[in-house]
Design an enzyme around this catalytic site. Sequence first.
Site, PDB file in Angstrom:
ATOM      1  N   LYS A  51       9.636   7.639 -44.825  1.00 20.84           N
ATOM      2  CA  LYS A  51       8.760   7.120 -45.874  1.00 20.84           C
ATOM      3  C   LYS A  51       8.282   8.221 -46.819  1.00 20.84           C
ATOM      4  O   LYS A  51       8.034   9.350 -46.400  1.00 20.84           O
ATOM      5  CB  LYS A  51       7.529   6.443 -45.258  1.00 20.84           C
ATOM      6  CG  LYS A  51       7.824   5.201 -44.439  1.00 20.84           C
ATOM      7  CD  LYS A  51       6.525   4.602 -43.908  1.00 20.84           C
ATOM      8  CE  LYS A  51       6.791   3.411 -42.996  1.00 20.84           C
ATOM      9  NZ  LYS A  51       7.365   2.266 -43.713  1.00 20.84           N
ATOM     10  N   ARG A  54       7.980 -16.551 -48.157  1.00 23.35           N
ATOM     11  CA  ARG A  54       7.993 -17.899 -48.738  1.00 23.35           C
ATOM     12  C   ARG A  54       7.855 -17.841 -50.262  1.00 23.35           C
ATOM     13  O   ARG A  54       8.529 -18.587 -50.983  1.00 23.35           O
ATOM     14  CB  ARG A  54       6.870 -18.748 -48.144  1.00 23.35           C
ATOM     15  CG  ARG A  54       7.136 -19.255 -46.732  1.00 23.35           C
ATOM     16  CD  ARG A  54       6.103 -20.296 -46.339  1.00 23.35           C
ATOM     17  NE  ARG A  54       6.303 -20.814 -44.999  1.00 23.35           N
ATOM     18  CZ  ARG A  54       7.167 -21.775 -44.666  1.00 23.35           C
ATOM     19  NH1 ARG A  54       7.941 -22.306 -45.599  1.00 23.35           N
ATOM     20  NH2 ARG A  54       7.259 -22.198 -43.413  1.00 23.35           N
ATOM     21  N   GLY A 101       3.644  -6.821 -39.790  1.00 21.76           N
ATOM     22  CA  GLY A 101       2.979  -7.763 -38.895  1.00 21.76           C
ATOM     23  C   GLY A 101       3.840  -8.349 -37.806  1.00 21.76           C
ATOM     24  O   GLY A 101       3.357  -9.145 -36.994  1.00 21.76           O
ATOM     25  N   SER A 143       4.379  -1.114 -35.915  1.00 24.49           N
ATOM     26  CA  SER A 143       3.533  -0.806 -34.757  1.00 24.49           C
ATOM     27  C   SER A 143       3.823  -1.715 -33.569  1.00 24.49           C
ATOM     28  O   SER A 143       3.425  -1.414 -32.441  1.00 24.49           O
ATOM     29  CB  SER A 143       2.063  -0.948 -35.154  1.00 24.49           C
ATOM     30  OG  SER A 143       1.794  -0.266 -36.355  1.00 24.49           O
TER      31      SER A 143
END
EC number: 4.3.3.6
Length: 294
Positions: A81, A165, A214, A236
């Site tokens: 990153k 979405r 998430g 994570s």
Amino acid sequence: MALTGTDRVKRGMAEMQKGGVIMDVVNAEQAKIAEAAGAVAVMALERVPADIRAAGGVARMADPTVIEEVMNAVSIPVMAKVRIGHYVEARVLEALGVDYIDESEVLTPADEEFHIDKRQFTVPFVCGCRDLGEAARRIAEGASMLRTKGEPGTGNIVEAVRHMRKVNAQIRKVVNMSEDELVAEAKQLGAPVEVLREIKRLGRLPVVNFAAGGVATPADAALMMHLGADGVFVGSGIFKSENPEKYARAIVEATTHYEDYELIAHLSKGLGGAMRGIDIATLLPEHRMQERGW
């Protein structure tokens, strides 16, 4: 004519990861666990997003020593990153020989006006997006791979679902537009009309779009594949769980076999506790990483 560094080559490299799982790792040991579990690539960093969120302060590119340690430990592609807009961090990673660069909202932005001009690099870039406007702008800048931003380090899938979405709904809308409607939509989205024309012609994004931000369980990964993700990033969720090896294998299997519910049920048994999650509603606006970037 050599194709090294062209959009065709860089997008093709990203296509090779399609259907797979990319895992955040902070050392060689974790990288080996990810590779053994079937990860198609790893993201080398000093701290996973949950720890970056907890620590606060300024989050920067990882120490090159950490990145090289991971690169030397595995045979699969290695990503790393950089801060949004930090051209020099990106040049450093390119010099190190990483396979992909993630211009990431997980790190503290270095530039509040410009993202990196990714067309100037040989190494392909991945970038986050919440909607088609962000996706189109990143593609115009040269991104070879996209991912939902979600809300990193929370273990809460709701924002990744929202972003996937929204992008897909906006693509369906664009595909059915006339040329004058397309020009107006480009203005509304703040998106280059040439990119929207390409999306309309293809009926999809011209680059792969992975789920990220998430994903914490095998079911989360399968859900994102059902929603149209081309693959899954897990930050994570694996190494903040009670049993990283089991979670890593289970998430890889669930991503591949996302329509096999009996298998996903089996994979979900006896995993131990998932990472402790955060309710997005409890996050202050300034703590929402997804808001970074423009």
